[in-house]
Design a protein around this motif. Structure first.
Motif, short mmCIF file in Angstrom:
data_model
loop_
_atom_site.label_atom_id
_atom_site.label_comp_id
_atom_site.label_asym_id
_atom_site.label_seq_id
_atom_site.Cartn_x
_atom_site.Cartn_y
_atom_site.Cartn_z
N TYR A 252 0.84 -1.18 0.00
CA TYR A 252 0.00 0.00 0.00
C TYR A 252 0.88 1.23 0.00
O TYR A 252 2.07 1.19 0.31
N LYS A 253 0.31 2.34 -0.34
CA LYS A 253 1.03 3.60 -0.38
C LYS A 253 1.69 3.86 0.96
O LYS A 253 1.06 3.75 2.00
N GLY A 254 2.92 4.22 0.95
CA GLY A 254 3.62 4.54 2.20
C GLY A 254 4.50 3.43 2.69
O GLY A 254 5.21 3.60 3.67
N SER A 255 4.50 2.28 2.02
CA SER A 255 5.28 1.15 2.52
C SER A 255 6.78 1.40 2.45
O SER A 255 7.55 0.67 3.05
N ASP A 256 7.20 2.42 1.67
CA ASP A 256 8.62 2.74 1.61
C ASP A 256 9.06 3.57 2.81
O ASP A 256 10.25 3.79 3.02
N ASP A 257 8.13 4.05 3.60
CA ASP A 257 8.41 4.87 4.77
C ASP A 257 7.76 4.17 5.97
O ASP A 257 6.54 4.10 6.07
N HIS A 258 8.59 3.62 6.88
CA HIS A 258 8.06 2.77 7.94
C HIS A 258 7.06 3.50 8.83
O HIS A 258 5.99 2.97 9.16
N ALA A 259 7.40 4.72 9.23
CA ALA A 259 6.50 5.47 10.12
C ALA A 259 5.17 5.76 9.43
O ALA A 259 4.09 5.60 10.01
N ARG A 260 5.26 6.19 8.17
CA ARG A 260 4.03 6.49 7.44
C ARG A 260 3.24 5.22 7.17
O ARG A 260 2.00 5.23 7.21
N ALA A 261 3.93 4.13 6.90
CA ALA A 261 3.25 2.86 6.65
C ALA A 261 2.44 2.43 7.87
O ALA A 261 1.30 1.96 7.75
N LYS A 262 3.00 2.58 9.06
CA LYS A 262 2.28 2.22 10.28
C LYS A 262 1.02 3.06 10.44
O LYS A 262 -0.03 2.55 10.83
N GLU A 263 1.13 4.35 10.14
CA GLU A 263 -0.03 5.23 10.26
C GLU A 263 -1.11 4.83 9.25
O GLU A 263 -2.29 4.79 9.58
N GLU A 264 -0.70 4.53 8.02
CA GLU A 264 -1.67 4.21 6.98
C GLU A 264 -2.31 2.85 7.21
O GLU A 264 -3.44 2.62 6.78
N LEU A 265 -1.61 1.96 7.89
CA LEU A 265 -2.17 0.64 8.16
C LEU A 265 -3.06 0.64 9.40
O LEU A 265 -4.10 -0.03 9.42
N GLY A 266 -2.67 1.40 10.44
CA GLY A 266 -3.44 1.29 11.69
C GLY A 266 -3.40 2.51 12.57
O GLY A 266 -3.45 2.38 13.80
N GLY A 267 -3.33 3.71 11.97
CA GLY A 267 -3.30 4.92 12.77
C GLY A 267 -4.63 5.28 13.38
O GLY A 267 -5.67 4.66 13.11
N SER A 268 -4.64 6.32 14.20
CA SER A 268 -5.86 6.72 14.89
C SER A 268 -6.93 7.21 13.93
O SER A 268 -8.13 7.13 14.24
N ASP A 269 -6.54 7.72 12.75
CA ASP A 269 -7.53 8.13 11.76
C ASP A 269 -8.40 6.97 11.32
O ASP A 269 -9.54 7.17 10.90
N ILE A 270 -7.86 5.77 11.40
CA ILE A 270 -8.62 4.57 11.03
C ILE A 270 -9.45 4.07 12.20
O ILE A 270 -10.68 3.92 12.11
N HIS A 271 -8.80 3.84 13.32
CA HIS A 271 -9.45 3.08 14.39
C HIS A 271 -10.36 3.89 15.30
O HIS A 271 -11.18 3.31 16.02
N THR A 272 -10.26 5.22 15.27
CA THR A 272 -11.24 6.01 16.01
C THR A 272 -12.44 6.36 15.12
O THR A 272 -13.39 6.99 15.59
N ARG A 273 -12.42 5.90 13.88
CA ARG A 273 -13.54 6.10 12.97
C ARG A 273 -14.24 4.81 12.59
O ARG A 273 -15.31 4.86 11.98
N ASN A 274 -13.64 3.69 12.94
CA ASN A 274 -14.32 2.41 12.70
C ASN A 274 -14.86 1.79 13.98
O ASN A 274 -15.50 0.75 13.95
N GLY A 275 -14.58 2.43 15.13
CA GLY A 275 -15.14 1.95 16.39
C GLY A 275 -14.26 1.00 17.17
O GLY A 275 -14.65 0.55 18.24
N VAL A 276 -13.06 0.70 16.65
CA VAL A 276 -12.15 -0.17 17.41
C VAL A 276 -11.70 0.54 18.68
O VAL A 276 -11.60 -0.07 19.75
N VAL A 277 -11.43 1.84 18.56
CA VAL A 277 -10.98 2.65 19.69
C VAL A 277 -11.94 3.82 19.87
O VAL A 277 -12.46 4.37 18.90
N ASP A 278 -12.16 4.20 21.13
CA ASP A 278 -13.15 5.24 21.40
C ASP A 278 -12.68 6.63 21.01
O ASP A 278 -13.41 7.37 20.34
N ASP A 279 -11.49 7.01 21.45
CA ASP A 279 -11.10 8.41 21.29
C ASP A 279 -9.64 8.56 20.89
O ASP A 279 -8.81 7.71 21.22
#
Length: 515
Positions: free
Chosen positions: A212-239
């Motif tokens: 996926y986009k960002g896989s060449d940058d480890h920090a960005r890859a982690k964010e794109e795979l499982g950052g708070s923008d994902i998990h606080t909008r899908n209900g995995v995490v509350d806030d």
């Protein structure tokens, strides 16, 4: 003869434990903008209250004479502490030791922390930073065999979810078991840009063929795979929050609303906000134009004790607002429609959010206040594909199963099955309606042209007839017509909402204290 020599050795071992993964790795942790585990424990607990358990546990090395050379501490710390003067079990992963992986730790420590919480009926705080699982593939070569997965002590985790408040803070990259530990909580937090959650990290995902986009940058890859923008909008995490300090403050705030365990009641706080405060702005809050929106959060700020509204899950299931708040000092759980998102219609995620929150309120015996402006379940192909009706019925079932007192305020719309989910209609309806109330099995606008199709087709001036029909129906749909038949209990001046809800809170807590 004294035991001073042994106490000297104990102090030496404690000093080694306090070094964590060593100066270099601690500095690396700080260099990433992260606090270390010990600093986190001191920050989230009342000052000076943390008493560590199992501090000297770890992997020791000895010289040829059997004398201690070094100790690599276990990457999991826990102990007894207080938050707001009340006892808790506080835990923290130490990422400076093998990234917090459990294969560097002592499984019994984590199990004992969980057991301490439910056996002594203490809330548990989990600060999670690392995998917390079985290490890497390289570990298999060290073991010499593979194994069928099992999580020691997970049964105790489940017991805690049934017995005590569980708070989880994701404070770094958390994968596998670490991610599961975050999800296994009543309230969870991520720090934006610092926390990520995934079943497996970017390297494993790439190894399985997904890129996926960002896989060449480890920090960005982690964010794109499982950052708070994902998990606080899908209900995995509350806030999500902006800093660790904010995460600690929110965790402490959440616990302030909670009892220490199931079976104990939450505490009333001192209230200086007048019970009979009447806000003039409530009178004009709901616009006369039915398609116009207004701020439900503004309503909440005016109705509940000033400064006490604590919203949970703001970024997901957004057609409903869920929050903890206080009325005359009494803690309550709040479900409120948000007409600014999907018009307040419950989609699948909103329904899931309401279900979870109502179950939380019922488990910890918090009365529920429902502020209603619900035009129904979301409709259309996308809503059907998401299984909206199933999630909606589950939310409705949670409301019907709840055994805590519930009061509803109908501000505007209450249509269809979703509208009927405002409360349990089989019980006493502690309910008030504003003069702006508009309810029925379906919105008039949605069924009018179908119901009067033949008359409109035959009319010389269909548009004029349609306006005439609308005018007639507007009189029929007046909330006062419902009140005449006692289909609604009371229509109130919106400015009386706070005094009446404070009265409800007093009666609700009177009942809970007598149960």
């Amino acid at each position: 003869m004294s035991w001073e020599r042994e106490l000297e050795e104990l102090r030496k071992r404690e000093e080694l434990a306090e070094q964590m993964g060593g100066p270099e790795k601690v500095a690396r942790q700080h260099g990433r903008g992260k606090m270390d585990a010990r600093a986190r424990l001191n920050a989230i607990c009342d000052e000076g209250s943390f008493r560590e358990i199992g501090k000297v546990a770890g992997n020791a090395t000895y010289d040829e004479n059997g004398d201690l050379v070094s100790v690599l501490p276990a990457p999991f710390l826990f102990g007894k502490a207080t938050v707001h003067g009340r006892p808790v079990v506080a835990t923290a992963d130490d990422f400076t030791i093998r990234g917090g992986a459990a294969d560097a730790g002592i499984k019994r420590k984590m199990v004992q922390a969980e057991q301490m919480a439910h056996e002594l009926k203490l809330p548990i705080i989990k600060m999670i930073d690392g995998t917390g699982g079985g290490g890497s593939v390289k570990t298999l070569e060290m073991i010499g065999a593979t194994y069928i997965p099992a999580v020691p002590g997970w049964g105790d985790t489940v017991k805690n979810l049934d017995t005590v408040p569980v708070v989880a803070l994701a404070l770094g990259p958390t994968a596998g078991l670490g991610a599961a530990r975050v999800a296994a909580s009543h309230y969870s937090i991520m720090v934006r840009g610092l926390s990520q959650i995934f079943a497996a990290g970017p390297a494993v995902v790439d190894g399985l063929g997904e890129s996926y986009k960002g896989s060449d940058d480890h920090a960005r890859a982690k964010e794109e795979l499982g950052g708070s923008d994902i998990h606080t909008r899908n209900g995995v995490v509350d806030d999500e929050v902006a800093s660790e300090a904010e995460a600690f403050a929110r965790a402490r705030h959440f616990l302030a609303f909670m009892p220490e365990h199931v079976g104990q009641l939450a505490r009333r706080s001192n209230c200086t906000d007048p019970v009979y405060r009447r806000e003039e702005a409530l009178l004009s809050l709901v616009p006369r134009e039915d398609k116009q929106v207004y701020s439900m959060r503004r309503c909440m700020d005016m109705v509940f004790d000033q400064g006490t509204v604590f919203e949970i899950g703001k970024m997901w299931g957004r057609a409903a607002i869920t929050a903890l708040a206080r009325l005359d000092g009494w803690p309550v759980a709040v479900v409120a429609s948000d007409p600014s998102f999907l018009g307040g219609s419950w989609d699948a995620k909103t329904s899931e959010k309401v279900e979870r929150f109502v179950k939380l309120a019922d488990q910890f015996r918090l009365p529920i206040v429902h502020l209603v402006d619900n035009p129904g379940f979301m409709i259309g192909r996308e809503a059907e594909m998401a299984g909206t009706i199933r999630y909606g019925v589950q939310a409705m079932n949670a409301i019907y199963k709840a055994t805590v007192p519930l009061a509803s305020i109908v501000l505007r719309r209450a249509y269809g099955i979703a509208g009927s989910a405002m409360s349990n209609a089989d019980l006493y309806q502690y309910r008030f309606c504003w003069p702006s109330g508009d309810w029925g099995s379906l919105p008039i606008a949605g069924g009018l042209e179908v119901a009067y199709k033949s008359e409109l087709v035959a009319a010389d001036d269909p548009e004029a007839l349609l306006e005439e029909i609308k005018e007639r129906l507007n009189k029929v749909t007046s909330p006062f017509r419902s009140a005449e038949r006692f289909n609604v209990e009371d229509i109130i001046d919106p400015r009386d909402t706070r005094p009446l809800l404070c009265e409800f809170a007093d009666l609700a807590w009177r009942k809970l204290n007598s149960d």
